[in-house]
Design an enzyme around this catalytic site. Structure first.
Site, PDB file in Angstrom:
ATOM      1  N   ASP A 221       0.808  -1.223   0.000  1.00 51.39           N
ATOM      2  CA  ASP A 221       0.000   0.000   0.000  1.00 51.39           C
ATOM      3  C   ASP A 221       0.841   1.272   0.000  1.00 51.39           C
ATOM      4  O   ASP A 221       0.445   2.297   0.561  1.00 51.39           O
ATOM      5  CB  ASP A 221      -0.964   0.016   1.211  1.00 51.39           C
ATOM      6  CG  ASP A 221      -1.859  -1.204   1.218  1.00 51.39           C
ATOM      7  OD1 ASP A 221      -2.216  -1.678   0.129  1.00 51.39           O
ATOM      8  OD2 ASP A 221      -2.199  -1.686   2.317  1.00 51.39           O
TER       9      ASP A 221
ATOM     10  N   LYS B 257       2.046   1.937  -5.173  1.00 52.28           N
ATOM     11  CA  LYS B 257       2.594   1.309  -6.397  1.00 52.28           C
ATOM     12  C   LYS B 257       1.673   1.568  -7.591  1.00 52.28           C
ATOM     13  O   LYS B 257       2.132   1.867  -8.685  1.00 52.28           O
ATOM     14  CB  LYS B 257       2.746  -0.217  -6.192  1.00 52.28           C
ATOM     15  CG  LYS B 257       3.724  -0.581  -5.079  1.00 52.28           C
ATOM     16  CD  LYS B 257       3.792  -2.074  -4.858  1.00 52.28           C
ATOM     17  CE  LYS B 257       2.540  -2.680  -4.250  1.00 52.28           C
ATOM     18  NZ  LYS B 257       2.236  -2.246  -2.879  1.00 52.28           N
TER      19      LYS B 257
ATOM     20  N   ALA C 127      -3.989  -7.847  -3.716  1.00 53.47           N
ATOM     21  CA  ALA C 127      -3.518  -6.496  -4.025  1.00 53.47           C
ATOM     22  C   ALA C 127      -4.707  -5.554  -4.182  1.00 53.47           C
ATOM     23  O   ALA C 127      -5.753  -5.946  -4.682  1.00 53.47           O
ATOM     24  CB  ALA C 127      -2.715  -6.520  -5.321  1.00 53.47           C
ATOM     25  N   GLY C 128      -4.516  -4.314  -3.769  1.00 53.75           N
ATOM     26  CA  GLY C 128      -5.485  -3.255  -4.036  1.00 53.75           C
ATOM     27  C   GLY C 128      -4.674  -2.044  -4.440  1.00 53.75           C
ATOM     28  O   GLY C 128      -4.032  -1.426  -3.601  1.00 53.75           O
ATOM     29  N   HIS C 129      -4.643  -1.753  -5.737  1.00 60.16           N
ATOM     30  CA  HIS C 129      -3.798  -0.672  -6.250  1.00 60.16           C
ATOM     31  C   HIS C 129      -4.686   0.477  -6.723  1.00 60.16           C
ATOM     32  O   HIS C 129      -5.523   0.295  -7.600  1.00 60.16           O
ATOM     33  CB  HIS C 129      -2.924  -1.188  -7.404  1.00 60.16           C
ATOM     34  CG  HIS C 129      -1.918  -2.210  -6.953  1.00 60.16           C
ATOM     35  ND1 HIS C 129      -1.017  -2.819  -7.787  1.00 60.16           N
ATOM     36  CD2 HIS C 129      -1.656  -2.714  -5.715  1.00 60.16           C
ATOM     37  CE1 HIS C 129      -0.268  -3.662  -7.097  1.00 60.16           C
ATOM     38  NE2 HIS C 129      -0.636  -3.624  -5.835  1.00 60.16           N
TER      39      HIS C 129
ATOM     40  N   GLN D 221       2.035  -6.286  -3.158  1.00 61.84           N
ATOM     41  CA  GLN D 221       2.582  -6.463  -1.813  1.00 61.84           C
ATOM     42  C   GLN D 221       3.971  -5.789  -1.701  1.00 61.84           C
ATOM     43  O   GLN D 221       4.179  -4.801  -2.385  1.00 61.84           O
ATOM     44  CB  GLN D 221       2.638  -7.946  -1.410  1.00 61.84           C
ATOM     45  CG  GLN D 221       1.267  -8.584  -1.240  1.00 61.84           C
ATOM     46  CD  GLN D 221       0.627  -9.037  -2.540  1.00 61.84           C
ATOM     47  OE1 GLN D 221       1.254  -9.713  -3.333  1.00 61.84           O
ATOM     48  NE2 GLN D 221      -0.614  -8.681  -2.759  1.00 61.84           N
TER      49      GLN D 221
HETATM   50  P1  GDP Z   1      -0.582   0.216  -3.555  1.00 66.80           P
HETATM   51  O1  GDP Z   1      -1.215  -1.012  -3.049  1.00 66.80           O
HETATM   52  O2  GDP Z   1       0.893   0.254  -3.305  1.00 66.80           O
HETATM   53  O3  GDP Z   1      -0.912   0.506  -5.004  1.00 66.80           O
HETATM   54  O4  GDP Z   1      -1.203   1.427  -2.706  1.00 66.80           O
HETATM   55  P2  GDP Z   1      -2.757   1.627  -2.314  1.00 66.80           P
HETATM   56  O5  GDP Z   1      -3.463   2.101  -3.527  1.00 66.80           O
HETATM   57  O6  GDP Z   1      -3.278   0.439  -1.610  1.00 66.80           O
HETATM   58  O7  GDP Z   1      -2.640   2.753  -1.215  1.00 66.80           O
HETATM   59  C1  GDP Z   1      -2.051   3.991  -1.475  1.00 66.80           C
HETATM   60  C2  GDP Z   1      -3.075   5.099  -1.181  1.00 66.80           C
HETATM   61  O8  GDP Z   1      -2.421   6.345  -1.124  1.00 66.80           O
HETATM   62  C3  GDP Z   1      -4.107   5.248  -2.293  1.00 66.80           C
HETATM   63  O9  GDP Z   1      -5.321   5.665  -1.714  1.00 66.80           O
HETATM   64  C4  GDP Z   1      -3.529   6.349  -3.178  1.00 66.80           C
HETATM   65  O10 GDP Z   1      -4.524   7.051  -3.913  1.00 66.80           O
HETATM   66  C5  GDP Z   1      -2.904   7.236  -2.137  1.00 66.80           C
HETATM   67  N1  GDP Z   1      -1.713   7.996  -2.572  1.00 66.80           N
HETATM   68  C6  GDP Z   1      -0.693   7.589  -3.370  1.00 66.80           C
HETATM   69  N2  GDP Z   1       0.262   8.536  -3.428  1.00 66.80           N
HETATM   70  C7  GDP Z   1      -0.160   9.563  -2.665  1.00 66.80           C
HETATM   71  C8  GDP Z   1       0.405  10.833  -2.280  1.00 66.80           C
HETATM   72  O11 GDP Z   1       1.516  11.180  -2.646  1.00 66.80           O
HETATM   73  N3  GDP Z   1      -0.325  11.606  -1.422  1.00 66.80           N
HETATM   74  C9  GDP Z   1      -1.547  11.221  -0.951  1.00 66.80           C
HETATM   75  N4  GDP Z   1      -2.178  12.032  -0.125  1.00 66.80           N
HETATM   76  N5  GDP Z   1      -2.109  10.038  -1.289  1.00 66.80           N
HETATM   77  C10 GDP Z   1      -1.411   9.222  -2.111  1.00 66.80           C
HETATM   78  P1  IMO Z   2      -0.825  -4.278  -2.195  1.00 61.50           P
HETATM   79  O1  IMO Z   2      -0.389  -4.865  -3.510  1.00 61.50           O
HETATM   80  C1  IMO Z   2      -0.933  -4.623   2.144  1.00 61.50           C
HETATM   81  C2  IMO Z   2      -1.105  -8.700   3.780  1.00 61.50           C
HETATM   82  C3  IMO Z   2      -2.369  -9.109   4.505  1.00 61.50           C
HETATM   83  C4  IMO Z   2      -1.783 -10.098   5.502  1.00 61.50           C
HETATM   84  C5  IMO Z   2      -0.687 -10.799   4.692  1.00 61.50           C
HETATM   85  C6  IMO Z   2      -1.109 -12.112   4.070  1.00 61.50           C
HETATM   86  O2  IMO Z   2      -2.091  -3.503  -2.274  1.00 61.50           O
HETATM   87  O3  IMO Z   2       0.297  -3.532  -1.560  1.00 61.50           O
HETATM   88  P2  IMO Z   2      -2.643 -12.742   1.994  1.00 61.50           P
HETATM   89  O4  IMO Z   2      -4.086 -12.417   1.708  1.00 61.50           O
HETATM   90  O5  IMO Z   2      -1.698 -12.235   0.956  1.00 61.50           O
HETATM   91  O6  IMO Z   2      -2.426 -14.195   2.307  1.00 61.50           O
HETATM   92  O7  IMO Z   2      -2.327 -11.956   3.372  1.00 61.50           O
HETATM   93  O8  IMO Z   2      -0.320  -9.887   3.681  1.00 61.50           O
HETATM   94  N1  IMO Z   2      -1.311  -8.178   2.408  1.00 61.50           N
HETATM   95  C7  IMO Z   2      -1.211  -6.895   2.064  1.00 61.50           C
HETATM   96  N2  IMO Z   2      -1.003  -5.798   2.819  1.00 61.50           N
HETATM   97  N3  IMO Z   2      -1.027  -4.514   0.808  1.00 61.50           N
HETATM   98  C8  IMO Z   2      -1.211  -5.604   0.031  1.00 61.50           C
HETATM   99  O9  IMO Z   2      -1.186  -5.579  -1.309  1.00 61.50           O
HETATM  100  C9  IMO Z   2      -1.357  -6.877   0.660  1.00 61.50           C
HETATM  101  N4  IMO Z   2      -1.570  -8.131   0.217  1.00 61.50           N
HETATM  102  C10 IMO Z   2      -1.523  -8.922   1.292  1.00 61.50           C
HETATM  103  O10 IMO Z   2      -2.996  -8.019   5.131  1.00 61.50           O
HETATM  104  O11 IMO Z   2      -1.159  -9.411   6.558  1.00 61.50           O
HETATM  105 MG    MG Z   3      -2.786  -1.630  -1.823  1.00 63.36          MG
END
Ligand code: GDP
Ligand code: IMO
Ligand code: MG
Length: 427
Positions: A13, A16, A39-41, A223
């Protein structure tokens, strides 16, 4: 050969998805190489937020061919839901290809993940309950089903029959759960197969031919290194290799194809699920950072644990991945803090170490060594030139660079695609 890799340098998170989307307009191909819909991107374009779980985050850039690689575990019903959502917004997914070697994540994997997690207590990992661990376990037990099996309908039915017998026995006898009906599952997959077939390809040829033709290929990690099956805080990890090493295995490309490896790190730290987190903030302090940063899981909606930046963790990512560049995200969230502590080492038995120990017992004895920075109050979320950042903010960025020995090439200051300070072009 021009392969670029985006990897998480903390616990996931980090942003990415945002960086992959940003680079997407400069690349010919985006490849997911591991993980699944755990993953949640998040991608934000003109205020509109899209969360992607399986589709590569390059999907919003039409010129980039998007590939789900062999190392991914693929839940087909989640994939088609995600495609439908994009199509409802008027977008197409014609530029999506799926490797014939990709493992199928089946409904019984999801149920097993739920049942295993329900044991609770010290065994609970806090997974996303999306079946990731059970699917990779079957892959390595050699009883997994792959996309190429589904292409050949008779092979799929035969393999499903024998695997489902084992899985149903495990669900019922070990976990006292509800078994699956073979006929109903076959019908579900018959319908999905039709939609899948046009997207299936030999990704080894597709991706390597692109690299050989000097096209630009971006590998999107899910991750992060601290969740890596080998190097993370085992057993509180995911079941794949999110590192740059995972690209070689999971996408089927040679080491020399990787030109730049970009580690994404938040300016602070978060973690979802169980496991050690040395710089964690608790109570009001933790909640304030969580609310300020909007730190709620993109996949499960769970509140993320929050804390200060842990530089030994980022250094571990530098080593494990061979990072050539770092992108610091969400530094705008630190605006308004009077003092910003950063962990620069761990105190263990009277000594300071700067690596992550394997044993959780030993890691649990480590205490953070802090360096405290002065904060800034200016709104930085619209800044695009590095020199316009407040001096204290620049000092913070430059310390990360000094500590890790890696160029902080991008500083992200807002969730929007445009919200970046590019110090050194990444592509
Ligand atoms: P990922 O899993 O690595 O793709 O990241 P996530 O999408 O799960 O979580 C990142 C969160 O931070 C998302 O809600 C993005 O929209 C937000 N985000 C990313 N870069 C920035 C930044 O520079 N500033 C702020 N305020 N939010 C950001
Ligand atoms: P992105 O790509 C943050 C964590 C889960 C748990 C552990 C194992 O969005 O960064 P799993 O379901 O993979 O067997 O869970 O890994 N986890 C993540 N934490 N971002 C993620 O993906 C994750 N994918 C798995 O919360 O601790
Ligand atoms: Mg994420």
């Amino acid at each position: 050969m021009a392969g670029y890799v985006v990897v998480g340098a903390q616990w996931g998170d980090e942003g990415k998805g945002k960086v992959v989307d940003l680079l997407g307009k400069h690349v010919d191909m985006v490849v997911r190489y591991q993980g699944g819909n755990n993953a949640g991107h998040t991608v934000v374009v003109n205020g509109k937020k899209t969360v992607l779980h399986l589709l590569p985050s390059g999907i919003l850039n039409k010129q980039a061919l998007c590939v789900i690689g062999p190392g991914v575990v693929l839940n087909l019903s989640v994939l088609f839901q995600e495609i439908n959502q994009l199509e409802e917004q008027g977008l197409t997914c014609d530029h999506l290809r799926i490797s014939d070697r990709t493992q199928l994540l089946m409904p019984y994997h999801v149920r097993l993940d739920e049942l295993i997690e329900a044991r609770g207590g010290k065994y609970k990992v806090g997974t996303t309950k999306n079946g990731i661990g059970p699917c990779y376990a079957d892959k390595y037990s050699r009883i997994g089903l792959r996309v190429c099996d589904l292409v050949d309908w008779d092979v799929f039915c035969e393999k499903l029959k024998s695997t489902l017998e084992i899985k149903n026995a495990e669900i019922v006898k070990v976990y006292n759960g509800e078994p699956f009906d073979y006929d109903a599952m076959v019908e579900e997959y018959r319908a999905m197969r039709e939609k899948l077939l046009p997207m299936v390809c030999d990704s080894v040829s597709l991706v390597n031919e692109a690299l050989e033709a000097d096209k630009t290929v971006l590998f999107e990690g899910a991750q992060a290194n601290m969740l890596d099956i080998n190097y993370g805080t085992y057993p509180f990890v995911t079941s794949s290799s999110p590192t740059s090493a995972g690209v070689l295995e999971g996408a089927g490309v040679p080491p020399q194809s990787l030109k730049r490896i970009i580690g994404i790190s938040k300016a602070y730290a978060t973690r979802v699920g169980e496991g050690p987190f040395i710089t964690e903030l608790f109570g009001e302090e933790g909640e304030a950072l969580r609310n300020k940063g909007g730190e709620f899981g993109a996949t499960t909606g769970r509140p993320r644990r929050t804390g200060w930046l842990d530089l030994p963790v980022v250094k571990q990512a530098v080593r494990l991945n061979g990072l050539t560049d770092i992108a610091i995200t969400k530094i705008d969230i630190l605006t308004g803090y009077d003092k910003i502590p950063v962990c620069v080492g761990y105190e263990l038995n009277g000594k300071t170490i700067d690596y992550v120990p394997a044993s959780l017992k030993v890691y649990g004895e480590c205490k953070p060594v802090w360096k405290v920075f002065d904060g800034w109050t200016e709104d930085i979320s619209k800044i695009s030139k590095y020199e316009d950042l407040p001096e204290n903010c620049r000092k913070y960025v430059e310390f990360i660079e000094e500590y890790t020995g890696v160029s902080v090439s991008l500083v992200s200051v807002s969730p929007e695609r445009e919200g970046n300070i590019i110090r050194k072009p990444l592509i």
